[in-house]
Design a protein around this motif. Structure first.
Motif, PDB file in Angstrom:
ATOM      1  N   LYS A   1       2.354   1.999  -3.447  1.00 22.39           N
ATOM      2  CA  LYS A   1       1.448   2.641  -4.096  1.00 22.39           C
ATOM      3  C   LYS A   1       1.412   4.225  -3.949  1.00 22.39           C
ATOM      4  CE  LYS A   1      -1.419  -0.955  -5.396  1.00 22.39           C
ATOM      5  NZ  LYS A   1      -2.752  -1.885  -4.954  1.00 22.39           N
ATOM      6  N   GLN A   2       1.193   4.415  -2.402  1.00 23.56           N
ATOM      7  CA  GLN A   2       1.138   5.801  -2.217  1.00 23.56           C
ATOM      8  C   GLN A   2       2.326   6.788  -2.457  1.00 23.56           C
ATOM      9  OE1 GLN A   2       1.007   6.227   2.019  1.00 23.56           O
ATOM     10  NE2 GLN A   2       0.676   8.485   1.731  1.00 23.56           N
TER      11      GLN A   2
ATOM     12  N   GLN B   1       0.839  -1.163  -0.042  1.00 20.86           N
ATOM     13  CA  GLN B   1      -0.035   0.082  -0.085  1.00 20.86           C
ATOM     14  C   GLN B   1       0.858   1.293   0.010  1.00 20.86           C
ATOM     15  OE1 GLN B   1      -3.171  -1.075  -0.878  1.00 20.86           O
ATOM     16  NE2 GLN B   1      -3.581   0.762   0.240  1.00 20.86           N
TER      17      GLN B   1
END
Lengths: 246, 473
Positions: free
Chosen positions: A117-118, A114
């Motif tokens: 991605k950020q 995650q």
């Protein structure tokens, strides 16, 4: 929110700050201008807690807390983030791993996938090539790349107080625009910023609520954005003349 | 709880508990203490091993060299070694186990605590365990035995493969090489013998673990590894000892022979307690197109002097010497590497990283030699030191002897202290001072650690927590 009252500080026995008073309210962006050697960078270091400087008088409060009693890392976790004028090169430390570990100091449970991605999304926003994520932190980066990497860290840290120390120097006109645009997205309640700049360039994109001018260790003038434009046109001399008239 | 990086900096702070323990001394035979190394002691060792005459002759000749050779004074301070007060041979038990159940209880307990049987089950192709002077356990996976791989204690090899031992023993490191090579050759006991036949690639590492338990012990294991043409093997060794107030001596000799097209990687995780002198001679002969890699991690000991060397004897041979040294309080790591280019088209790379803190001292000592006629050769050396505090010290002694113009040489050296500015930069990001320091240290050694296979060996996983184990703790 940041409150500085009558701050005096010295390094190696020499007084650099001679009574700085300045308040940045929640949600505001303030610019800090001033000629070389006026004490702007010193002020940013002292807010972040550089051990080299000794505060002899006055106080700094961040979100109501007495910052002077805190270690640099405690101030960071309280929400202060300093984007360095000259970021350090850290050999062998992978940028992404660094960002991940930094994020983990603030948020214990974090999924690497995650987070990746950020980070990549933020890179796109900043026009920062994501291949830099696999490089060593700041090692061999150009001046502009270092500055973008600082802003990348800043955006991921999601601070309540961002201090940008001459982030604009080293960035070309296009890069400056992109970076300023990205910083604009941070403007919301719970976020305030102190933007230190030698030139007023950055302020064309990042409209400050208040502009301060520092000289010889003191804030000598505070006011609206027009001060910055005045300085851009006529230099600090004009400001001094104006001061003298008063 | 500490994060993984911080624990790196506390390296060996839990040594006493994890490795520094000891059990009562057990001995079915030991040479007399306080007599020093005499001909009688050497003959006694040979006799109890029931050795052939030719080996005894080698020992006696080596004893003469030991007496003749001066103590080296060019490196670390060895003036406090007392050769009179050392047990030169201690046999803890009769025989050698093929299963751990056959190993006497206290000795088995030791290796259990060190995690050896567990590691054997998980990822090793073979294990040898030495306790004091003798191998107490030796086991090679059956599938490897069937392919003709030989992994024995050196003592067994003398009896079972006398021709190979005779051919190579003492030819790579002659007894006359230095005082401690002579000492080892005179009273050697234990160590590993490995022969990998033509074309056989051993994919799981073979590991030997050396444990000193007794006080004032001298451990002198002898290792010989031969990779035949096109063969491949990874060998690892680890070592630890209890903490005593008196000194012990470890003086090993390791000889490697990498024949044509073969690949030999030798990894050491040296973690002796801080009362052990570790004076080791390690050398390899690399033949045509062979690759020899020394990976040397020096964490423990009082004084270490060790410079793994590769003689590049034939064209296209390649040497890679990677090392990391940590020196803490009371420690001096005098280490490095040597590459001798004796044939054309040979290449070598030496990367050394050292870190000292709490008054520790690190020295890099290295040699690159290129002889006339060794054309089209390339060598790169990088020796970096990081000093963590004012009390600690680091020195660099690189030697280059280049006698062939047709060669490419690079040499980089860096000595640095952790700067206040770097620390502040990282702390301003939310890392504590020790986290920041550890991050800088880990980054500093990254160009060596990134070369190491992920699942490497027990100590490596325990001592230097790599990212794979991230989140533990």
């Amino acid at each position: 929110m940041l409150e500085i009252k009558n701050l005096h500080a010295s390094v190696e026995g020499k007084e650099i700050l001679k009574g700085v008073t300045l308040t940045v309210k929640d949600g505001e962006v303030h610019a800090l201008l001033g000629p070389n050697g006026s004490g702007k960078s010193t002020l940013s270091y002292i807010i972040a807690g550089h051990p080299k400087y000794t505060v002899t008088k006055g106080e700094i409060r961040l979100n109501g807390k007495d910052v002077l009693k805190m270690k640099p890392e405690e101030r960071a976790l309280e929400g202060a983030f300093l984007a360095f004028q000259y970021p350090m090169e850290i050999q062998g430390v992978n940028v992404f791993n660094f960002l991940f570990q930094m994020a983990k100091t603030r948020q214990k449970k974090l999924s690497p996938v995650q987070f990746r991605k950020q980070v990549e999304a933020t890179c796109v926003e900043l026009g920062f090539d994501k291949q830099f994520l696999d490089r060593e932190l700041n090692v061999g980066f150009s001046g502009g790349e270092k500055k973008r990497a600082e802003v990348l860290q800043l955006m991921l840290a999601n601070p309540s107080l961002a201090i940008l120390d001459e982030t604009d120097s080293g960035l070309d006109a296009d890069a400056l625009k992109t970076v300023a645009k990205a910083l604009q997205t941070l403007r919301k309640p719970g976020f305030s910023a102190l933007v230190i700049t030698h030139y007023a360039r950055l302020l064309n994109y990042l409209e400050p609520d208040v502009v301060h001018v520092m000289k010889d260790g003191k804030v000598v003038m505070s006011g609206g954005a027009s001060i910055a434009h005045e300085i851009e046109k006529h230099g600090y001399k004009a400001i001094e003349a104006q001061e003298a008239k008063k | 709880m500490k994060n993984q990086n911080e624990r790196l900096l506390q390296i060996n702070e839990d040594y006493a508990e994890k490795y520094g323990f000891h059990y009562p001394e057990e001995a079915v035979h030991r040479t007399k203490k306080d007599s020093g190394l005499t001909e009688a002691v050497v003959r006694e060792i040979s006799k109890i091993k029931n050795e052939p005459q030719w080996m005894l002759d080698k020992r006696l000749q080596a004893l003469k060299w030991f007496e003749k050779k001066a103590m080296p004074t060019w490196g670390a301070d060895l003036s406090h070694i007392n050769f009179q007060n050392i047990t030169y041979y201690l046999k803890p038990t009769e025989g050698q186990g093929r299963t751990w159940e056959e190993v006497p209880e206290n000795i088995k307990k030791t290796f259990d605590r060190l995690g050896i049987p567990e590691a054997e089950k998980r990822f090793l192709g073979g294990v040898g365990a030495q306790y004091e002077s003798e191998s107490v356990y030796h086991k090679l996976q059956e599938s490897l035995e069937k392919q003709g791989v030989v992994f024995l204690s050196m003592d067994d090899a003398v009896k079972q493969y006398p021709e190979i031992v005779k051919k190579y023993f003492g030819t790579i490191v002659p007894a006359s090489d230095n005082k401690f090579a002579a000492l080892n050759t005179a009273c050697w006991s234990g160590g590993s013998f490995i022969y990998v036949p033509k074309g056989v690639k051993v994919t799981k590492p073979l590991q030997a673990y050396f444990r000193i338990n007794a006080k004032n012990m001298g451990q002198f294991e002898r290792t010989l590894i031969i990779t035949d043409e096109g063969a491949e093997v990874f060998y690892e060794e680890g070592c630890t000892a209890p903490i005593y107030s008196t000194d012990s001596l470890h003086a090993a000799v390791v000889e490697l022979v990498a024949l044509k097209n073969s690949k030999l990687r030798y990894t050491t995780i040296q973690n002796w307690s801080s009362n052990v002198y570790n004076l080791v001679t390690k050398r390899a002969h690399a033949y045509e197109n062979a690759v020899v890699e020394w990976i040397d991690l020096n964490l423990g000991s009082k004084i270490t002097m060790k410079y793994p060397s590769v003689f590049l004897l034939e064209p296209h041979a390649k040497a890679d010497i990677l090392s990391i040294a940590f020196a803490g309080k009371g420690q001096h790591q005098d280490a490095g590497g040597k590459a001798l280019h004796l044939a054309p088209h040979t290449t070598s790379r030496i990367i050394s990283k050292s870190i000292c803190k709490d008054g520790g001292r690190t020295s890099y000592r290295g040699l690159v030699e290129i002889v006339k006629g060794a054309t089209d050769t390339a060598s790169s050396v990088k020796c970096d030191a990081l000093i963590l505090d004012e009390k600690s010290r680091s020195d660099t002694y690189p030697t280059m002897k280049i006698n062939e113009e047709d060669s490419t040489i690079s040499h980089e050296a860096y000595v640095g202290k952790i700067g206040e500015e770097q620390l502040f930069y990282l702390r301003s990001r939310g890392f504590s001072e020790s986290e920041a320091t550890a991050m800088i240290v880990l980054g500093f050694i990254a160009d060596v650690t990134k070369e190491l296979p992920a699942e490497y060996s027990l100590e490596l996983n325990n001592l230097i927590r790599l990212e794979m184990e991230g989140g533990v703790g």
